[in-house]
Design an enzyme around this catalytic site. Structure first.
Site, PDB file in Angstrom:
ATOM      1  N   GLN A 148      52.735  70.464  23.044  1.00  0.00           N
ATOM      2  CA  GLN A 148      52.036  69.189  22.904  1.00  0.00           C
ATOM      3  C   GLN A 148      51.638  68.655  24.276  1.00  0.00           C
ATOM      4  O   GLN A 148      52.442  68.641  25.209  1.00  0.00           O
ATOM      5  CB  GLN A 148      52.944  68.182  22.163  1.00  0.00           C
ATOM      6  CG  GLN A 148      52.290  66.850  21.853  1.00  0.00           C
ATOM      7  CD  GLN A 148      51.127  66.936  20.869  1.00  0.00           C
ATOM      8  OE1 GLN A 148      51.099  67.822  20.009  1.00  0.00           O
ATOM      9  NE2 GLN A 148      50.174  66.045  20.976  1.00  0.00           N
ATOM     10  N   ASP A 173      46.615  76.635  19.698  1.00  0.00           N
ATOM     11  CA  ASP A 173      45.768  75.552  20.220  1.00  0.00           C
ATOM     12  C   ASP A 173      44.463  76.089  20.809  1.00  0.00           C
ATOM     13  O   ASP A 173      43.556  75.309  21.099  1.00  0.00           O
ATOM     14  CB  ASP A 173      46.506  74.804  21.332  1.00  0.00           C
ATOM     15  CG  ASP A 173      47.031  73.462  20.880  1.00  0.00           C
ATOM     16  OD1 ASP A 173      46.459  72.899  19.932  1.00  0.00           O
ATOM     17  OD2 ASP A 173      47.997  72.971  21.480  1.00  0.00           O
ATOM     18  N   LYS A 185      52.180  66.804  12.379  1.00  0.00           N
ATOM     19  CA  LYS A 185      52.012  68.261  12.312  1.00  0.00           C
ATOM     20  C   LYS A 185      53.190  68.891  11.568  1.00  0.00           C
ATOM     21  O   LYS A 185      53.004  69.774  10.735  1.00  0.00           O
ATOM     22  CB  LYS A 185      51.894  68.846  13.727  1.00  0.00           C
ATOM     23  CG  LYS A 185      50.591  68.459  14.419  1.00  0.00           C
ATOM     24  CD  LYS A 185      50.565  68.828  15.896  1.00  0.00           C
ATOM     25  CE  LYS A 185      49.321  68.265  16.567  1.00  0.00           C
ATOM     26  NZ  LYS A 185      49.276  68.486  18.022  1.00  0.00           N
TER      27      LYS A 185
HETATM   28  N1  GUN Z   1      47.443  66.246  22.458  1.00  0.00           N
HETATM   29  C1  GUN Z   1      46.446  65.606  21.828  1.00  0.00           C
HETATM   30  N2  GUN Z   1      45.801  66.459  20.994  1.00  0.00           N
HETATM   31  C2  GUN Z   1      46.410  67.639  21.118  1.00  0.00           C
HETATM   32  C3  GUN Z   1      46.197  68.930  20.517  1.00  0.00           C
HETATM   33  O1  GUN Z   1      45.300  69.158  19.706  1.00  0.00           O
HETATM   34  N3  GUN Z   1      47.052  69.910  20.913  1.00  0.00           N
HETATM   35  C4  GUN Z   1      48.016  69.704  21.832  1.00  0.00           C
HETATM   36  N4  GUN Z   1      48.797  70.728  22.168  1.00  0.00           N
HETATM   37  N5  GUN Z   1      48.240  68.541  22.401  1.00  0.00           N
HETATM   38  C5  GUN Z   1      47.440  67.519  22.043  1.00  0.00           C
END
Ligand code: GUN
Length: 294
Positions: free
Chosen positions: A98, A121, A54
């Site tokens: 996350q 998110d 990311k």
């Molecule tokens: N963990 C696995 N996929 C994601 C996601 O799309 N966002 C977040 N915040 N955590 C994750």
């Protein structure tokens, strides 16, 4: 039938180019770049790897990004304090916590502690509620990425039978809402299967578009797939592989080699949905910056 392979990597590149242009336009208008703060609690290797991807993607398109690496033994109160500071920090238009978080922290409290206008998110109750009302603001990046892939591949979603295996807050549930609402790349009849479903195959065999989002390898086998179906594999699991230097390889939820002989199109793992999740997160950050500048 041997399936066409849908390249998430290629479609994600297109999205990155579009987002980079939007970032440039945003900077020209506002004099600053969109910013994303990532909160990474603990040292789970998979989470670290996702966060790195990311960060790289943000840099590539001109989004400012900072990651806060936080020890797994942080208290819930301290973490909420950090979230609050980020809510009030004008440099960051998006905040991503996350997941998963350590067990002693209540995820819902943390997510609902985010400023809903920074919740890129799409997990805050307010954003989840807006999606369920058919008035989406931030939609979780993975469902958004799946929908974008279907659109880019010219796959007819309107009027189709979509079956989703998995009901997670991050993927299955929001995807069901997204694909069943009115509009482009949507308007489908959606069935959600889960651990309470009696006979999963009786549902998946009807699917024109089958989405595997259970997080368990081999959840979808060839006998569960209708000839000519489109198969989207959202699963990513690390399985031990001593032939690899890392000691593991990534695998999806679908028995890929067998299912690709029956499907008309299929996404690989890796290189399918994963890069699309990152790409759509970038779009959400730009949207957040625009909403906050309005
Ligand atoms: N963990 C696995 N996929 C994601 C996601 O799309 N966002 C977040 N915040 N955590 C994750």
């Amino acid at each position: 039938m041997t399936a066409r392979i849908i390249s998430g990597n290629e479609i994600a590149k297109t999205v990155h180019t579009e987002v980079a242009e939007k970032v440039t336009g945003f900077k020209d208008t506002n004099g600053y770049a969109p910013g994303l703060a990532v909160v990474l609690v603990g040292d789970d290797p998979a989470s670290r790897s996702y966060v790195r991807r990311k960060e790289r993607a943000c840099v590539e398109v001109g989004i400012i990004t900072d990651t806060l690496n936080i020890s797994a033994d942080i208290s819930a109160e301290e973490l909420m304090g950090i979230v609050d500071e980020l809510n009030n920090d004008d440099r960051y238009h998006g905040i991503l916590v996350q997941l998963p978080l350590p067990d002693h922290i209540d995820v819902d409290n943390v997510i609902n502690g985010l400023d809903p206008l920074k919740d890129v998110d799409g997990l805050h109750s307010q954003n989840a509620g807006l999606l369920s009302l058919g008035k989406p603001r931030f939609v979780p990046a993975t469902p958004l990425g799946v929908q974008r892939m279907l659109i880019e591949e010219g796959i007819e979603v309107n009027g189709s039978d979509v079956v989703i295996v998995g009901r997670s807050t991050l993927v299955g549930r929001p995807l069901a809402l997204l694909l069943s609402q009115r509009g482009r790349g949507a308007n489908a009849t959606v069935t959600m299967c889960h651990t309470g479903t009696q006979d999963v195959a009786s549902h998946t065999l009807r699917a024109d578009i089958l989405v595997a989002a259970a997080g368990v390898p081999d959840t979808v086998t060839a006998d569960m797939v209708k000839e000519g179906a489109v198969v989207i594999d959202v699963g990513v699991s690390r399985v031990t592989d001593s032939s690899r230097r890392s000691g593991f390889r990534l695998t999806g939820d679908v028995d890929y080699n067998a299912v690709k002989e029956k499907a008309s199109a299929i996404t690989p793992v890796p290189g399918g949905v994963g890069p699309m999740t990152v790409a759509m997160l970038l779009e959400n950050v730009v949207l957040a910056a625009k909403l906050q500048s309005a």
